[in-house]
Motif scaffolding. Structure first.
Motif, PDB file in Angstrom:
ATOM      1  N   ASP A  42       0.832  -1.203   0.000  1.00  0.00           N
ATOM      2  CA  ASP A  42       0.000   0.000   0.000  1.00  0.00           C
ATOM      3  C   ASP A  42       0.866   1.253   0.000  1.00  0.00           C
ATOM      4  O   ASP A  42       1.235   1.766   1.056  1.00  0.00           O
ATOM      5  CB  ASP A  42      -0.922  -0.016   1.217  1.00  0.00           C
ATOM      6  N   ALA A  45      -0.173   4.302   2.053  1.00  0.00           N
ATOM      7  CA  ALA A  45       0.036   4.323   3.503  1.00  0.00           C
ATOM      8  C   ALA A  45       1.496   4.639   3.795  1.00  0.00           C
ATOM      9  O   ALA A  45       2.390   4.048   3.199  1.00  0.00           O
ATOM     10  CB  ALA A  45      -0.336   2.976   4.104  1.00  0.00           C
ATOM     11  N   ARG A  46       1.726   5.552   4.696  1.00  0.00           N
ATOM     12  CA  ARG A  46       3.104   5.904   5.048  1.00  0.00           C
ATOM     13  C   ARG A  46       3.755   4.775   5.854  1.00  0.00           C
ATOM     14  O   ARG A  46       4.860   4.343   5.566  1.00  0.00           O
ATOM     15  CB  ARG A  46       3.114   7.201   5.865  1.00  0.00           C
ATOM     16  N   THR A  47       3.049   4.292   6.871  1.00  0.00           N
ATOM     17  CA  THR A  47       3.595   3.292   7.782  1.00  0.00           C
ATOM     18  C   THR A  47       2.892   1.958   7.593  1.00  0.00           C
ATOM     19  O   THR A  47       1.714   1.915   7.253  1.00  0.00           O
ATOM     20  CB  THR A  47       3.412   3.775   9.243  1.00  0.00           C
ATOM     21  N   SER A  48       3.589   0.899   7.841  1.00  0.00           N
ATOM     22  CA  SER A  48       3.011  -0.441   7.771  1.00  0.00           C
ATOM     23  C   SER A  48       2.127  -0.683   8.991  1.00  0.00           C
ATOM     24  O   SER A  48       2.337  -0.096  10.050  1.00  0.00           O
ATOM     25  CB  SER A  48       4.122  -1.482   7.714  1.00  0.00           C
ATOM     26  N   VAL A  93      -2.409   7.842  14.241  1.00  0.00           N
ATOM     27  CA  VAL A  93      -2.454   7.422  12.842  1.00  0.00           C
ATOM     28  C   VAL A  93      -3.853   7.677  12.305  1.00  0.00           C
ATOM     29  O   VAL A  93      -4.841   7.373  12.960  1.00  0.00           O
ATOM     30  CB  VAL A  93      -2.099   5.916  12.703  1.00  0.00           C
ATOM     31  N   ASP A  95      -6.446   6.580   9.492  1.00  0.00           N
ATOM     32  CA  ASP A  95      -6.663   5.499   8.541  1.00  0.00           C
ATOM     33  C   ASP A  95      -7.291   6.034   7.252  1.00  0.00           C
ATOM     34  O   ASP A  95      -7.570   7.224   7.130  1.00  0.00           O
ATOM     35  CB  ASP A  95      -7.486   4.358   9.147  1.00  0.00           C
ATOM     36  N   SER A  96      -7.503   5.139   6.299  1.00  0.00           N
ATOM     37  CA  SER A  96      -8.014   5.552   4.990  1.00  0.00           C
ATOM     38  C   SER A  96      -9.419   6.145   5.067  1.00  0.00           C
ATOM     39  O   SER A  96      -9.837   6.874   4.182  1.00  0.00           O
ATOM     40  CB  SER A  96      -8.006   4.371   4.010  1.00  0.00           C
ATOM     41  N   ARG A 126      -7.366  -5.332  12.660  1.00  0.00           N
ATOM     42  CA  ARG A 126      -7.708  -5.328  11.234  1.00  0.00           C
ATOM     43  C   ARG A 126      -8.628  -6.499  10.900  1.00  0.00           C
ATOM     44  O   ARG A 126      -8.653  -6.984   9.791  1.00  0.00           O
ATOM     45  CB  ARG A 126      -6.435  -5.411  10.375  1.00  0.00           C
ATOM     46  N   LEU A 134      -0.601  -4.415   6.182  1.00  0.00           N
ATOM     47  CA  LEU A 134      -0.343  -3.452   5.106  1.00  0.00           C
ATOM     48  C   LEU A 134       1.136  -3.132   5.109  1.00  0.00           C
ATOM     49  O   LEU A 134       1.724  -2.909   6.172  1.00  0.00           O
ATOM     50  CB  LEU A 134      -1.090  -2.136   5.339  1.00  0.00           C
ATOM     51  N   GLY A 136       3.524  -0.318   4.097  1.00  0.00           N
ATOM     52  CA  GLY A 136       3.535   1.084   3.703  1.00  0.00           C
ATOM     53  C   GLY A 136       4.784   1.472   2.951  1.00  0.00           C
ATOM     54  O   GLY A 136       5.759   0.715   2.873  1.00  0.00           O
TER      55      GLY A 136
END
Length: 157
Positions: A42, A45-48, A93, A95-96, A126, A134, A136
């Motif tokens: 993804d 997304a910056r971070t996993s 954080v 989220d989307s 999740r 994910l 990132g």
């Protein structure tokens, strides 16, 4: 009037330095005893992020740690793995869906294909998502070329 011409896009080819991965891959988190988990690549997304439940923070010898459980496979309650990791941060954080959540951040080695290196991962539930993990863009930066039309190019789970 300015004329705009279509310039051919420079094709970036996979090399040993930048192997090709798909939009989803099987990965391993060896320090967490997770031999394989399906991850969505993804770049938005910056971070996993990693699916985690029953989070229990604690301190040991002055180091903040977290114990959590994960079932690395969707649609089954088998194979619950209990993990312990050092906490490197707590971050807010988004989220989307635009929801903010404070999450624990751990650092752990990840293996994709023949590559192993350490990444930061946020822990969150999740369960209702299609992927338990994910990946990132921070984890992927300067390591891979991503083909969004392909899947599972590095290994089988």
């Amino acid at each position: 009037m300015q004329t705009i011409t279509n310039q051919p896009t420079k094709k970036i080819k996979p090399t040993p330095r930048y192997p090709l991965i798909g939009w989803r891959e099987w990965v391993a988190l060896p320090a967490l005893a997770i031999p394989h988990i399906k991850a969505k690549v993804d770049t938005g997304a910056r971070t996993s992020a990693l699916h985690a439940v029953d989070l229990e923070p604690f301190s040991e010898a002055g180091q903040d740690k977290i114990c959590f459980k994960i079932n690395p496979y969707q649609h089954t309650d088998d194979d619950i793995i209990t993990c312990v990791a050092n906490v490197v941060d707590r971050r807010l954080v988004t989220d989307s869906g635009g929801h903010e959540e404070e999450r624990y951040v751990i650092e752990t080695p990840i293996t994709i294909g023949a590559e192993t290196w350490s990444i930061e991962i946020t822990l969150t539930e999740r369960d209702n998502m299609l992927f338990r993990m994910l990946l990132g863009r921070r984890a992927l930066r300067k390591r891979f070329i991503i083909n969004p039309a392909r899947s599972f190019l590095t290994s089988q789970g």
